[in-house]
Design a protein around this motif. Structure first.
Motif, PDB file in Angstrom:
ATOM      1  N   VAL A 158     -12.118  18.367  23.264  1.00  0.00           N
ATOM      2  CA  VAL A 158     -12.153  17.150  22.456  1.00  0.00           C
ATOM      3  C   VAL A 158     -10.765  16.515  22.417  1.00  0.00           C
ATOM      4  N   ARG A 159     -10.643  15.341  23.017  1.00  0.00           N
ATOM      5  CA  ARG A 159      -9.372  14.602  22.980  1.00  0.00           C
ATOM      6  C   ARG A 159      -9.340  13.780  21.693  1.00  0.00           C
ATOM      7  N   VAL A 160      -8.232  13.851  20.975  1.00  0.00           N
ATOM      8  CA  VAL A 160      -8.158  13.232  19.647  1.00  0.00           C
ATOM      9  C   VAL A 160      -6.902  12.375  19.493  1.00  0.00           C
ATOM     10  N   ALA A 161      -6.980  11.480  18.500  1.00  0.00           N
ATOM     11  CA  ALA A 161      -5.822  10.703  18.057  1.00  0.00           C
ATOM     12  C   ALA A 161      -5.688  10.907  16.557  1.00  0.00           C
ATOM     13  N   PHE A 162      -4.465  10.771  16.051  1.00  0.00           N
ATOM     14  CA  PHE A 162      -4.212  10.904  14.616  1.00  0.00           C
ATOM     15  C   PHE A 162      -3.512   9.630  14.157  1.00  0.00           C
ATOM     16  N   GLY A 163      -4.302   8.756  13.517  1.00  0.00           N
ATOM     17  CA  GLY A 163      -3.770   7.445  13.162  1.00  0.00           C
ATOM     18  C   GLY A 163      -3.424   6.683  14.424  1.00  0.00           C
ATOM     19  N   THR A 164      -2.171   6.252  14.547  1.00  0.00           N
ATOM     20  CA  THR A 164      -1.735   5.533  15.751  1.00  0.00           C
ATOM     21  C   THR A 164      -1.164   6.487  16.800  1.00  0.00           C
ATOM     22  N   GLN A 216     -21.662  15.957  15.164  1.00  0.00           N
ATOM     23  CA  GLN A 216     -20.961  16.898  14.286  1.00  0.00           C
ATOM     24  C   GLN A 216     -19.450  16.899  14.495  1.00  0.00           C
ATOM     25  N   ILE A 217     -19.003  17.037  15.724  1.00  0.00           N
ATOM     26  CA  ILE A 217     -17.563  17.147  15.956  1.00  0.00           C
ATOM     27  C   ILE A 217     -16.847  15.862  15.568  1.00  0.00           C
ATOM     28  N   ARG A 218     -17.407  14.728  15.907  1.00  0.00           N
ATOM     29  CA  ARG A 218     -16.778  13.452  15.548  1.00  0.00           C
ATOM     30  C   ARG A 218     -16.659  13.321  14.025  1.00  0.00           C
ATOM     31  N   ARG A 219     -17.703  13.725  13.326  1.00  0.00           N
ATOM     32  CA  ARG A 219     -17.684  13.618  11.864  1.00  0.00           C
ATOM     33  C   ARG A 219     -16.728  14.638  11.241  1.00  0.00           C
ATOM     34  N   MET A 220     -16.670  15.844  11.807  1.00  0.00           N
ATOM     35  CA  MET A 220     -15.715  16.846  11.332  1.00  0.00           C
ATOM     36  C   MET A 220     -14.286  16.324  11.462  1.00  0.00           C
ATOM     37  N   CYS A 221     -14.002  15.754  12.622  1.00  0.00           N
ATOM     38  CA  CYS A 221     -12.655  15.246  12.855  1.00  0.00           C
ATOM     39  C   CYS A 221     -12.307  14.117  11.882  1.00  0.00           C
ATOM     40  N   GLU A 222     -13.260  13.249  11.617  1.00  0.00           N
ATOM     41  CA  GLU A 222     -13.015  12.152  10.679  1.00  0.00           C
ATOM     42  C   GLU A 222     -12.625  12.676   9.301  1.00  0.00           C
ATOM     43  N   VAL A 224     -10.820  15.095   8.545  1.00  0.00           N
ATOM     44  CA  VAL A 224      -9.430  15.544   8.471  1.00  0.00           C
ATOM     45  C   VAL A 224      -8.470  14.505   9.058  1.00  0.00           C
ATOM     46  N   GLY A 225      -8.954  13.283   9.239  1.00  0.00           N
ATOM     47  CA  GLY A 225      -8.090  12.190   9.674  1.00  0.00           C
ATOM     48  C   GLY A 225      -7.907  12.045  11.175  1.00  0.00           C
ATOM     49  N   LEU A 226      -8.697  12.758  11.960  1.00  0.00           N
ATOM     50  CA  LEU A 226      -8.616  12.646  13.413  1.00  0.00           C
ATOM     51  C   LEU A 226      -9.694  11.709  13.946  1.00  0.00           C
ATOM     52  N   LYS A 227      -9.402  11.054  15.051  1.00  0.00           N
ATOM     53  CA  LYS A 227     -10.400  10.230  15.733  1.00  0.00           C
ATOM     54  C   LYS A 227     -10.639  10.814  17.113  1.00  0.00           C
ATOM     55  N   VAL A 228     -11.913  11.023  17.443  1.00  0.00           N
ATOM     56  CA  VAL A 228     -12.256  11.554  18.762  1.00  0.00           C
ATOM     57  C   VAL A 228     -12.214  10.411  19.778  1.00  0.00           C
TER      58      VAL A 228
END
Length: 258
Positions: A158-164, A216-222, A224-228
């Motif tokens: 899962v590649r993620v971003a945190f804010g900008t 599930q994973i996208r919602r889990m990440c959201e 904790v402030g992460l975007k998939v």
């Protein structure tokens, strides 16, 4: 008809056959209708209730039919839905064609249009996700992967971003939040089962789940402030995506088990 009957300790025959791993409930109903199932020596009828000690015998014709069923592993591209067509998007099963079969597939199966009948996804993979999708005619496989008591692992990159932040996300993401992804989050009012979550590299997490709630994973990440920004399933149980090319498929080999 109740399953099981109150006070008798019996269970409906199709449910019992599924519990024993003989077939799916739908298959059981088909076999019973064809007269291919005997209970304690007598041809079973639809809706029969059986006790735990009942002797269930299956006609060889049913076994022959079962051996002809196929399970297909597809490397699903983004833009295809797992199940029925929706919102103008095609279902992934349209990719199961002779010309899309992986040339390195060593299965003895020969592709035939009849293999598309009843071929259904055993678990979902979102339209904006890619990776390993299982399509099967075999109710036993479907029950193993998506049955209520299934505990088969599914692994995702899962590649993620945190804010900008899109580079070296690991350094920007609060260390204390990672344990929440592993255990402690809830979706739809229900706590999630423990998951294994670790950094694969500074921009990518590795998730191993034993359940599959919608997105599930996208919602889990959201939570904790992460975007998939990218999600790929690379393993289901002991079966891996491996080198299967995007948009191509192969048969589950006779020696492979989830």
């Amino acid at each position: 008809m109740p399953e099981p009957s109150a006070g008798t300790g019996t269970t409906r025959l199709n449910k019992r056959m599924a519990e024993l791993g003989l077939c799916s409930r739908r298959e059981a109903d088909d076999w019973i209708a064809r007269g291919w199932v005997r209970v304690d020596g007598t041809v079973a009828v639809m809706g029969l209730q059986v006790g735990p000690g009942a002797r269930i015998e299956i006609d060889p014709r049913a076994r022959g039919q079962q051996r002809e069923q196929v399970t297909i592993l597809l490397h699903k591209p983004i833009g295809y839905v797992s199940g029925q067509a929706e919102d103008g998007h095609e279902p992934a099963v349209v990719l199961v064609q002779g010309r899309n079969r992986w040339k390195e597939d060593r299965s003895p199966h020969r592709f035939a249009p009849a293999q598309l009948k009843g071929l259904a996804p055993a678990g979902r993979l979102d339209i904006d996700s890619t990776g390993l999708l299982v399509l099967t005619q075999d109710g036993r496989v479907a029950r193993q992967l998506i049955g209520e008591d299934s505990g088969v692992e599914k692994e995702y990159l899962v590649r993620v971003a945190f804010g900008t932040v899109t580079a070296n996300v690991q350094a920007a993401f609060p260390t204390a939040q990672l344990p929440r992804l592993r255990h402690g989050l809830a979706l739809d009012g229900q706590p999630l089962k423990p998951a294994r979550v670790d950094w694969q590299n500074p921009e990518q997490l590795r998730f191993v789940l034993t359940e599959g709630k919608k997105r599930q994973i996208r919602r889990m990440c959201e939570l904790v402030g992460l975007k998939v920004v990218g999600l790929k399933r690379v393993r289901i149980g002991r079966v891996t995506l491996g080198n299967l090319p995007l948009g191509q498929w192969r048969y589950l080999g006779p020696e492979e088990r989830f």
